[in-house]
Design an enzyme around this catalytic site. Structure first.
Site, PDB file in Angstrom:
ATOM      1  CB  SER A  47      -0.535  -0.702   1.039  1.00 40.94           C
ATOM      2  OG  SER A  47      -1.856  -0.698   1.091  1.00 40.94           O
ATOM      3  CG  HIS A  94      -2.512   3.829   3.024  1.00 38.64           C
ATOM      4  ND1 HIS A  94      -3.478   3.486   3.244  1.00 38.64           N
ATOM      5  CD2 HIS A  94      -1.368   2.827   3.427  1.00 38.64           C
ATOM      6  CE1 HIS A  94      -3.838   2.346   2.975  1.00 38.64           C
ATOM      7  NE2 HIS A  94      -3.047   1.628   3.391  1.00 38.64           N
TER       8      HIS A  94
END
Length: 203
Positions: A126, A177
């Protein structure tokens, strides 16, 4: 720009970096879930564990980028890479795409190392995926003429929604993230300044 019309063989030939990354992800996931293993040595060896990284196991800054907990985790990140990666691999070229992908993933993992607790465990692509989003944002901010209007209209809302959803999902490495995204913006700005990226090469 984000619509895939290639056959499987054409995709492999056109985007070898993305294809290789996904292949490694799938192989590691299959190895992690092999029924003949009584325990999970792959996870134990390759997962990002902050305290082990600080003790010298620096490969754990890289290997978590390839690893995923369950099939939905693997599928979502692989699908995102298939959807948003090809335009970048072609626009920046194979070498620069490889560099930016891993630089963003490693940047996310370094931030996780310093911000999260010592025994924090993390895996997943991610951070690198959000890094790709960051590169798109950088092109939009610093030279939007390098990206087709249709592409800008699609990617910006997706990035905004993805960032917002980060804060509403459980079990998400928010640090990874956000810092993956920041890494992508910084690297994307550099690529724009060096004139190493142009999305019109995708056509």
């Amino acid at each position: 720009m984000f619509v895939r019309t290639e056959s499987f063989g054409q995709f492999l030939k056109s985007y070898p970096v993305i294809s290789t990354i996904i292949a490694i992800q799938v192989i590691l996931w299959l190895m992690m879930h092999a029924p003949f293993l009584s325990h999970n040595p792959i996870f134990e060896l390759l997962a990002g564990v902050n305290v082990l990284i600080t003790n010298g196991e620096y490969w754990r800054l890289i290997t978590p980028i390839f690893m995923h907990v369950d099939f939905s985790h693997l599928f979502f990140n692989s699908f995102s890479l298939i959807l948003f990666g090809p335009a970048l691999e072609r626009a920046a070229g194979k070498v620069y795409f490889l560099i930016l992908y891993f630089a963003c993933g490693i940047g996310a993992n370094i931030a996780t190392l310093f911000i999260q607790p010592p025994y924090y465990v993390h895996i997943g692509a991610s951070g690198a995926i959000f890094g790709l989003f960051g590169v798109y944002i950088a092109v939009f901010l610093f030279n939007k003429e390098l990206m087709p209007t249709q592409g800008r209209q699609v990617i910006i809302p997706i990035v905004v929604i993805s960032v917002i959803m980060t804060f509403f999902q459980s079990g998400v490495n928010i640090t990874g993230h956000i810092f993956g995204l920041i890494s992508g913006i910084l690297i994307g700005k550099l690529l724009v300044q060096l004139q190493k990226i142009n999305f019109y090469k995708s056509y």
